[in-house]
Structure formats: C-alpha cells, structure tokens
Write a protein that holds these residues in place. Structure first.
Motif, PDB file in Angstrom:
ATOM      1  N   ILE A 373      13.612  38.410  -8.682  1.00  0.00           N
ATOM      2  CA  ILE A 373      14.308  37.832  -9.940  1.00  0.00           C
ATOM      3  C   ILE A 373      12.932  38.246 -10.828  1.00  0.00           C
ATOM      4  CG2 ILE A 373      15.119  36.102 -11.277  1.00  0.00           C
ATOM      5  CD1 ILE A 373      16.912  37.331  -9.091  1.00  0.00           C
ATOM      6  N   VAL A 374      13.425  38.858 -12.083  1.00  0.00           N
ATOM      7  CA  VAL A 374      12.238  39.001 -12.878  1.00  0.00           C
ATOM      8  C   VAL A 374      12.366  38.401 -14.424  1.00  0.00           C
ATOM      9  CG1 VAL A 374      11.832  41.366 -11.972  1.00  0.00           C
ATOM     10  CG2 VAL A 374      13.374  41.222 -13.856  1.00  0.00           C
ATOM     11  N   GLY A 375      13.474  37.729 -14.396  1.00  0.00           N
ATOM     12  CA  GLY A 375      13.573  37.002 -15.541  1.00  0.00           C
ATOM     13  C   GLY A 375      15.028  36.287 -15.594  1.00  0.00           C
ATOM     14  N   VAL A 376      15.247  35.616 -16.810  1.00  0.00           N
ATOM     15  CA  VAL A 376      16.516  34.935 -16.936  1.00  0.00           C
ATOM     16  C   VAL A 376      17.243  35.030 -18.325  1.00  0.00           C
ATOM     17  CG1 VAL A 376      15.532  32.710 -17.304  1.00  0.00           C
ATOM     18  CG2 VAL A 376      17.750  32.628 -16.411  1.00  0.00           C
ATOM     19  N   CYS A 377      18.659  35.142 -18.262  1.00  0.00           N
ATOM     20  CA  CYS A 377      19.058  35.039 -19.600  1.00  0.00           C
ATOM     21  C   CYS A 377      20.008  33.816 -19.852  1.00  0.00           C
ATOM     22  CB  CYS A 377      19.968  36.405 -19.848  1.00  0.00           C
ATOM     23  SG  CYS A 377      20.917  36.641 -21.201  1.00  0.00           S
ATOM     24  N   LEU A 378      19.939  33.107 -20.923  1.00  0.00           N
ATOM     25  CA  LEU A 378      20.604  31.870 -20.896  1.00  0.00           C
ATOM     26  C   LEU A 378      21.739  32.159 -22.285  1.00  0.00           C
ATOM     27  CD1 LEU A 378      17.618  29.176 -21.078  1.00  0.00           C
ATOM     28  CD2 LEU A 378      19.365  30.135 -19.157  1.00  0.00           C
ATOM     29  N   VAL A 379      23.026  31.828 -21.865  1.00  0.00           N
ATOM     30  CA  VAL A 379      24.012  32.044 -22.751  1.00  0.00           C
ATOM     31  C   VAL A 379      24.690  30.646 -23.128  1.00  0.00           C
ATOM     32  CG1 VAL A 379      26.264  33.594 -23.763  1.00  0.00           C
ATOM     33  CG2 VAL A 379      24.219  34.466 -22.179  1.00  0.00           C
ATOM     34  N   GLY A 380      24.768  30.384 -24.151  1.00  0.00           N
ATOM     35  CA  GLY A 380      25.653  28.876 -24.360  1.00  0.00           C
ATOM     36  C   GLY A 380      26.537  28.964 -25.610  1.00  0.00           C
ATOM     37  N   TRP A 381      27.439  27.981 -25.348  1.00  0.00           N
ATOM     38  CA  TRP A 381      28.265  27.717 -26.378  1.00  0.00           C
ATOM     39  C   TRP A 381      28.516  26.386 -26.800  1.00  0.00           C
ATOM     40  CZ3 TRP A 381      28.804  30.839 -22.284  1.00  0.00           C
ATOM     41  CH2 TRP A 381      29.360  32.278 -22.400  1.00  0.00           C
ATOM     42  N   GLU A 382      28.640  26.159 -28.295  1.00  0.00           N
ATOM     43  CA  GLU A 382      28.644  24.903 -28.728  1.00  0.00           C
ATOM     44  C   GLU A 382      29.870  24.155 -28.413  1.00  0.00           C
ATOM     45  OE1 GLU A 382      26.635  21.942 -30.566  1.00  0.00           O
ATOM     46  OE2 GLU A 382      25.809  23.869 -30.143  1.00  0.00           O
ATOM     47  N   GLU A 383      31.127  24.887 -28.855  1.00  0.00           N
ATOM     48  CA  GLU A 383      32.423  24.327 -28.362  1.00  0.00           C
ATOM     49  C   GLU A 383      32.930  24.505 -27.074  1.00  0.00           C
ATOM     50  OE1 GLU A 383      33.746  22.379 -30.600  1.00  0.00           O
ATOM     51  OE2 GLU A 383      32.457  22.872 -32.246  1.00  0.00           O
ATOM     52  N   GLU A 384      33.762  23.947 -26.564  1.00  0.00           N
ATOM     53  CA  GLU A 384      34.123  24.018 -25.015  1.00  0.00           C
ATOM     54  C   GLU A 384      34.731  25.350 -24.590  1.00  0.00           C
ATOM     55  OE1 GLU A 384      37.487  22.130 -21.924  1.00  0.00           O
ATOM     56  OE2 GLU A 384      37.281  21.116 -23.892  1.00  0.00           O
ATOM     57  N   HIS A 385      34.191  25.921 -23.833  1.00  0.00           N
ATOM     58  CA  HIS A 385      34.359  27.511 -23.607  1.00  0.00           C
ATOM     59  C   HIS A 385      34.871  27.629 -22.190  1.00  0.00           C
ATOM     60  CE1 HIS A 385      33.744  31.738 -23.690  1.00  0.00           C
ATOM     61  NE2 HIS A 385      33.167  31.790 -22.668  1.00  0.00           N
ATOM     62  N   PRO A 386      35.999  27.928 -22.009  1.00  0.00           N
ATOM     63  CA  PRO A 386      36.663  28.208 -20.507  1.00  0.00           C
ATOM     64  C   PRO A 386      35.984  29.561 -20.022  1.00  0.00           C
ATOM     65  CG  PRO A 386      38.318  28.631 -22.209  1.00  0.00           C
ATOM     66  CD  PRO A 386      37.033  28.259 -22.961  1.00  0.00           C
ATOM     67  N   PHE A 387      35.515  29.405 -18.727  1.00  0.00           N
ATOM     68  CA  PHE A 387      35.087  30.794 -18.238  1.00  0.00           C
ATOM     69  C   PHE A 387      36.036  31.422 -17.475  1.00  0.00           C
ATOM     70  CE2 PHE A 387      31.361  28.213 -18.693  1.00  0.00           C
ATOM     71  CZ  PHE A 387      30.467  29.068 -19.398  1.00  0.00           C
ATOM     72  N   GLY A 388      36.405  32.731 -17.753  1.00  0.00           N
ATOM     73  CA  GLY A 388      37.330  33.477 -17.029  1.00  0.00           C
ATOM     74  C   GLY A 388      36.712  34.429 -16.160  1.00  0.00           C
ATOM     75  N   PRO A 389      37.548  35.187 -15.232  1.00  0.00           N
ATOM     76  CA  PRO A 389      36.574  35.704 -14.204  1.00  0.00           C
ATOM     77  C   PRO A 389      36.242  37.040 -14.866  1.00  0.00           C
ATOM     78  CG  PRO A 389      39.044  35.705 -13.770  1.00  0.00           C
ATOM     79  CD  PRO A 389      38.724  34.555 -14.825  1.00  0.00           C
ATOM     80  N   GLU A 390      36.610  37.567 -15.878  1.00  0.00           N
ATOM     81  CA  GLU A 390      36.433  38.594 -16.589  1.00  0.00           C
ATOM     82  C   GLU A 390      34.746  38.505 -16.794  1.00  0.00           C
ATOM     83  OE1 GLU A 390      38.637  36.915 -17.460  1.00  0.00           O
ATOM     84  OE2 GLU A 390      40.658  38.228 -17.855  1.00  0.00           O
TER      85      GLU A 390
END
Length: 800
Positions: A373-390
């Motif tokens: 593992i050479v790094g990390v990417c963080l992705v954040g949402w302010e409002e409620e976000h349902p995670f889809g399989p896509e």
C-alpha cells in the motif's frame, strides 16, 4: 408467478388494498403473515371458529392443505408490493424458512428499486414487475459456522457455476470463486459487531469456471446460540447482473486512466484523482495522501479551505510538509493494513478526525502497487450517502490505477524526492511563537524538472525582545544547492544567536560561503527586529526587497540599500537600513519564484504580490500567506514566503544595565544596585532570592573570567531575569557533588535551587549566564508596562 402457473391454487391476479385479504393486510401493516390452512380458511382477526372470525377474501377457493406466506416489499416510506409464497404442506414455514423468505423479500425489494431507477433514467414507460422479478432467480444456503459445512440448493450452485455432483459442501469451495477484494467484506458478516443491517445487501463478484465475472447479491442472517455466539448463517443469493457497471462508470475509469498517464508528479496524480472523482460521485471532500513509514503525507486536500477539514488535517494545512500519524487514526490504520476499500455509512463509530471528513458517508481507498500500500484516498459526503455496489466497483478500480500512478511518479522523480527529503531535514518545520507578533512561512517546491532549489527561511529569537528574520536562495536546482542552503541557514542562525549586528552576520556568512568548495552563490535578506520598539534593521545581499503592508491597507516595496550576493566578493559591503514598524504592519519576505517566471516579468510579479497583499485580511497571517502563493499549479522555481504581522507588545519589559567594576567590593556594589532597582520596581517578596542570585553570578564572573562584566536586570510579566555577561566563552559547569570541606562550587547549585530556570548562551566575544525568578502576583507589571503598586496604580520610577 414462478414455480408453476398458479392455476391449481386459484390465486387472484390482483388484490384490492381495502379488501379483507392477507396480501392487503400485510401491505397495510408492513408485517409478514404466516398462515396455516386453518388460519387461511377462518381469518386471523379472531380465533378460528369464534363468532368474530371472518374468512379471507378468496380463501374458499384455495385447497384446504395450503399454507400461505405474505411478505411486504419495501419500507414504510416506499411500499412496493408483496411477495406471496404458497406451499401444499400444512406446516411449510418453519423458523429457518421464514428467515430465508424474509431475506429473499428484501432482495426482491432491492431488485425492484434498482430496476426502477434504470427505467426512470431511460425515461421508459413499462411495468417493473417483469424485470423486477428476474431477481427471484436465486437460491438459499445454510452454513454451520463451527464446521464450515454448507448446504446450498441447486440454484446457488448454478450461480457459482459448480456442478451438484462436484460440490463437497465446504464453504471454501464457494469462497475460491469470490473476487479477492470482496472476501474481507464477506467474512466481516460473521464478526462481532460486523453484521449488516436488515435493509442492507452485500454485492459480491464471483468468477465462473468459464472466466465470466458475475455480480451476485447476498443477504444473510446469523443465528446465535444460548451463549450469544454465532452458530449458523442462513442466506439467500441471487443474480445481480443489473448491478454491473454502467457506461458512465466505465467512462470515468477510462478518463482517469488517460489523465493519470500524463501525470508525472505526486501532486499531479492527486489533482487528477480529485478532478475525476469528486463531481461524478457528488463528494464534498477528497484527500489524497502518501504512506511513508507510519505517517500520511498529504498531497491534496479538496476543497482548498482549512475550515472544511477536521482539526488534525487543518493543523497541517499547507504547512511546509503536511502529514498526520497513522496511529492517531486506528480505523484508518486498520483499513490500510487490510488493503481493501472500506465504506462507512452515516453514524459509523469513527475517530473525530475521520468522521468529520464524511458525516454522511466515508469511503477509504487504500492505493495498492507492487504488492504493498503506497497511499490512501479519502472520499467524504456531508449529507447521507447510500453506497451502491457500482461505487464499490468504481472505487476499487480507481484505487488500483492511482496506486500504480503514484509508483510511476516516484520512479520519474526519484532525484526530486531525494532533494526534497534533504530540504525537509534542513528547513524549520515549525516557527517559534513571538511576543508581539505572528510569523508564518510557506514553501512550495518547483513542479517543473526533477530537482529542487535552495530557498530557505528562518525565524531566530534573540535576546532583549529581539528576533531575526531571514530568507534566502542558493543558485541552482540540485541536491548540492539544498546542501549549501542548509549550511548557510545554520551559519546565519549561529552568528545571529551570538549577538552580532545584522551587517556583521551577513558579512560572516559571505566569508563562510567563499571558503566553501563550491561555485554556487546565494542571495539573502536579513532583518533584525526589536519587538518592543518596532525598530527593524534590514540587510540585503542581492535579494528581492521586502514588502510592507501598513495598517491602512496601503503597501510599499521597501527601498533597502543592497550589497552583492553571498559568495561573490570577499570585501563586499552590506549596509544597514533602519525602518520603524507601527503595530498592525505586515512584513513580507519572498523569493523570486513567487514574483518571476518565464511568462511573468519581475516588476509585474512584484506588483501582483502587492495587490494580493493589499486586499488580504491581516487578521489571519496564515491565510494571508496562502493568498500570496496563489493557485499556480506549475512552477518553474521554488517559492518561499515569510510573513510577519507586527502587533507590538502590550506589556513591555523594563530593563536596566550595570557595568561591574573589578574592585574588592564589586559584588557589594552590584547587590546595592540590584536592591535599589528591585525596590523601585516594588519587588519585595523575591528580593532576597534575587540578591542571592546576583551575588553568585557576579562572583563567578569576576573570579573565573577576565575583562568587562555586565549585570542586566529585566522585569517582564511575572518573571524577573538576572543576566551576567562576561568575556569568557567557556560555559559554567555545575559540580556533580560538593563535600563539606569544599571552599567553593556551591554557587551554581544555589542559583539552580533559587531559579525557575537558568542557563548559559554564547555571545560575541563571551557568554551570558542567566537566571529567571518567578514573581508573586502583586509584583507583576501592569498593562502599561510599569510595576503595579498595592492599589493597582501605575508607579513608574526612574532608577538612579
């Protein structure tokens, strides 16, 4: 209808919502119904055979040995319909079968919703019943957790591509078909605290024997024993081909791959990730960080606003090298260790530094390359976000691409990284806190080419409320330039701390560079500032002139007489320029990388910096420095900026000096002078302690040194500082032990015992031994800088 035509049962094609039918009742209440033949014939509104019992609509037409199960589809907010299951057995629905059918109903609901979304996106008008019921092509299994034995029906085996006669009832046989990235999420379902919510489905990918990659949806329940330990898992599996990546997701991956091919630096890679992912995902925050040892080295935080990020990220915002410890965020550290994409829904139990990035949902993408593992990417949402399989598929593909791009960037600029690491060790990581002002610095390496330059800066606390500010630039872009930069910074700091005047400091540095085995030269701007009086002395050696922003918002390029660059002329002269600073003035020192480039003339660049300085808010010195840097993504040269906001000192120290003559009663005269001074300052509680310290320090100076001895007394806030300067460079040595017969050696032990702190610093041609004594509250300076009397009134007195 599946499993037959339905004709033998006489099941109606529709049911009125207001009617007296099991389907309507389950739809209205949202609760499943499990009816035996007797309950189906007589109704459940009252016990069978009682006067209040009413038969269900259409029940008389059904066989007498039929059991009926009705399960509502969808939640209370969006009811979709009902799943009706019939079986000829009178006791067809035992506990395990009810669990499986409830899971299957949830799965059908998810399929209907997904197909509805697809149909709406294509603006087609057609019934959802046909395509929605395609998700019924699934199967059920039972797994004994203690043995790993699994009973799966034929439909499950068909989905996995396993012939029934070849199935050995081992769960490992099914796991071997599962995509490696999906196995951790699959195994987490049997871990304590890792069970999915009833409305959540797990989407996994399996590889069939013919090489086909297929999406399957899985819902399961874990049954526990009497002790609360997981015992069995009941689950349903169905085809989820409708979850395959859409054309839009494929195009995102293609665009990302193409953009990463042209990214040659770590920062370029990070910006490509932000530009490609943030808008399509509707994310509010995206961060990319490299993993170096046990620290995350941040390369991009988007949006570019410190207030949009939690404290640990904001504290490192655009400092010289922003980083954060892995150990401060155990949840993030565990994801990195596992190496698989993690999706956290709203309300997940995370550390504040993580939860603040995505209150409505957080995705963490470990970036793999070359088996690590050479790094990390963080992705954040302010409002409620349902995670889809896509999204899981998209983020997993993105992580692999970005990880490889980071490795390529490192390979392309290995020399650049080496020089950058060298500079990291040579420049100050944090600037000191200053009385009467705030100093901040910004440094950005060049993005063009593979080498870095020799820009440097420093803030040096001096004695008597003075500080030194220095900024410089060594010629060239190489590791050699960075090495010379480190030597020059160290030398100037040493000369300044010794107490030399500004012109002497720069002159010494010039001779030092001439004596080095190098052909490089350096420019430098050195400032000696009295924080009490606001008097600044400037020395310029071939460097850009400093800029001032006055309290009224006007700016000026200071006309500072300059000398030649360092390392050019052995007899070069470096004249002094005196400037007075009013409280509220901002002083800016910069290198030419900020004001000059191949497309920007120096005069135009200085004019642009002055315009930014005039419109910036000096209340936040850090934000002001950020504005001066601008948003240029490609730089031909390094950029260094040193900003000082001079506020003036609210409480100004009071100082007196006394030259000690070498007479037999010199110590007595020094004590008398100190006593008169301290009484005039109304220091009474600590008077005897201060006089004892004066006696010991003056005695040591006269007894062990030659030349002039000077006594300095300073009253500042709740501290009294006693300092004795002498002409000997040798620092005093405290004895390790003193026996009863010794005639000396106790002086420094007494000073240490009586002082809050003490020490020795070298000075030009000698040293200073000092002691600080903490005063009682009644002996402190008032807000005007003079000693306060017992009634709090200012009583300044002149010392004779």
């Amino acid at each position: 209808m599946v499993g037959g035509t339905g004709a033998p049962y006489g099941l109606p094609a529709s049911f009125p919502l207001s009617g007296n039918s099991p389907v309507a009742a389950a739809f209205r209440t949202g609760l499943p119904l499990w009816l035996s033949p007797a309950e189906l014939a007589h109704g459940v509104t009252a016990p069978p055979g009682s006067p209040g019992a009413q038969p269900w609509d259409g029940a008389a037409a059904l066989p007498s040995d039929v059991s009926l199960g009705v399960l509502p589809l969808g939640g209370d907010a969006k009811r979709l319909g009902c799943l009706v299951v019939m079986d000829k057995a009178p006791d067809a629905f035992d506990a395990d079968r009810r669990h499986l059918l409830e899971l299957h109903a949830d799965q059908v609901s998810a399929g209907l919703e997904a197909v509805a979304a697809r149909v709406m996106a294509r603006t087609e008008r057609r019934s959802l019943l046909g395509p929605g019921l395609d998700t019924l092509r699934g199967g059920a299994f039972t797994l004994v957790l203690s043995t790993g034995r699994i009973d799966a029906d034929g439909q499950v085996l068909e989905l996995f591509g396993i012939a029934p006669e070849r199935f050995d009832r081992r769960v490992e046989t099914l796991l071997e078909c599962t995509a490696p990235d999906d196995i951790p999420a699959l195994m987490s379902m049997v871990e304590p605290g890792g069970l999915p919510s009833p409305a959540q489905q797990l989407s996994i990918r399996i590889r069939r024997p013919n090489g086909e990659l297929r999406w399957l949806s899985l819902r399961c329940r874990v049954l526990v024993d009497a002790a609360g330990a997981p015992e069995r898992m009941l689950g349903v599996v169905a085809d989820a081909s409708y979850l395959r990546p859409s054309a839009d997701e494929v195009s995102i991956v293609q665009r990302l791959s193409a953009a990463l091919a042209g990214a040659t630096t770590i920062r370029d890679v990070s910006r490509v990730v932000v530009a490609t992912l943030r808008t399509p995902l509707g994310a509010d925050r995206v961060a990319v960080a490299e993993l170096e040892a046990d620290r995350f080295v941040v390369s991009v935080l988007d949006p570019p606003d410190p207030d949009a990020w939690p404290a640990v990220w904001r504290s490192e915002w655009r400092s010289e090298w922003p980083d954060a410890s892995c150990h401060s965020m155990p949840s993030l550290e565990s994801v990195i260790r596992g190496g698989h994409v993690a999706l956290w829904p709203p309300g997940a139990a995370l550390e504040p530094d993580l939860a603040g990035i995505g209150p409505g949902g957080l995705a963490v993408l470990p970036l793999p390359a070359g088996g690590r593992i050479v790094g990390v990417c963080l992705v954040g949402w302010e409002e409620e976000h349902p995670f889809g399989p896509e999204e899981r598929s998209l983020l997993t593909a993105t992580a692999g691409l970005v990880g490889q791009a980071l490795v390529r960037a490192h390979a392309l600029d290995a020399g650049h990284e080496l020089a950058t690491m060298l500079q990291r060790s040579l420049l100050p990581r944090k600037l000191p806190s200053l009385p009467g002002g705030v100093a901040v610095a910004r440094y950005l390496p060049a993005t063009m080419g593979l080498e870095v330059g020799g820009d440097w800066y420093d803030v040096i606390p001096l004695s008597d409320g003075r500080i030194a500010l220095v900024i410089g630039d060594v010629e060239g872009h190489s590791a050699g330039a960075a090495t010379i930069m480190g030597q020059m910074r160290t030398a100037i700091r040493a000369y300044a701390v010794e107490g030399h005047p500004p012109d002497v400091v720069v002159s010494h540095a010039n001779r030092l560079l001439l004596g080095m085995e190098t052909d490089l030269f350096a420019t430098c701007c050195y400032v000696d500032l009295d924080m009490e009086e606001g008097i600044a002395w400037f020395v310029r050696a071939g460097h850009l002139p400093p800029l001032l922003r006055y309290p009224d918002g006007s700016t000026e390029e200071l006309s500072v007489e300059g000398g030649p660059p360092l390392g050019v002329a052995a007899e070069g002269e470096f004249p002094l320029t005196e400037v007075g600073l009013a409280p509220g003035t901002v002083l800016v020192l910069l290198t030419d990388g900020l004001a000059e480039s191949a497309t920007l003339h120096l005069d135009d660049g200085i004019r642009r910096v002055r315009e930014l300085l005039a419109t910036a808010d000096p209340a936040d010195a850090g934000e002001l420095a950020d504005r001066l840097l601008g948003e240029a993504k490609r730089r031909d040269d390094d950029v260094a900026v040193l900003v000082l906001r001079y506020d003036g000192m609210r409480v100004r120290p009071t100082r007196v000096h006394w030259t000690v003559w070498r007479l037999p009663d010199a110590v007595m005269h020094a004590r008398r002078f100190a006593a008169r001074t301290l009484r005039s300052w109304e220091v009474s509680e600590e008077l005897d302690v201060a006089l004892l310290v004066v006696s010991e320090l003056v005695t040591n100076a006269i007894a062990h040194t030659q030349g002039e001895v000077r006594l300095d007394l300073t009253l500042a806030g709740d501290r009294l500082r006693v300092a004795v300067n002498d002409a000997s460079p040798r620092a005093p040595v405290k004895p390790a032990s003193v026996d009863w017969e010794s005639t000396g050696g106790r002086g420094l032990l007494l000073v240490e015992a009586m002082s809050a702190s003490w020490g020795s610093v070298p000075l030009s041609g000698g040293k200073q031994v000092w002691s600080e004594i903490t005063l009682q509250p009644g002996e402190q300076l008032d807000t005007e800088g003079a000693p306060a009397g017992a009634d709090g009134r200012r009583e300044g007195k002149e010392v004779p």
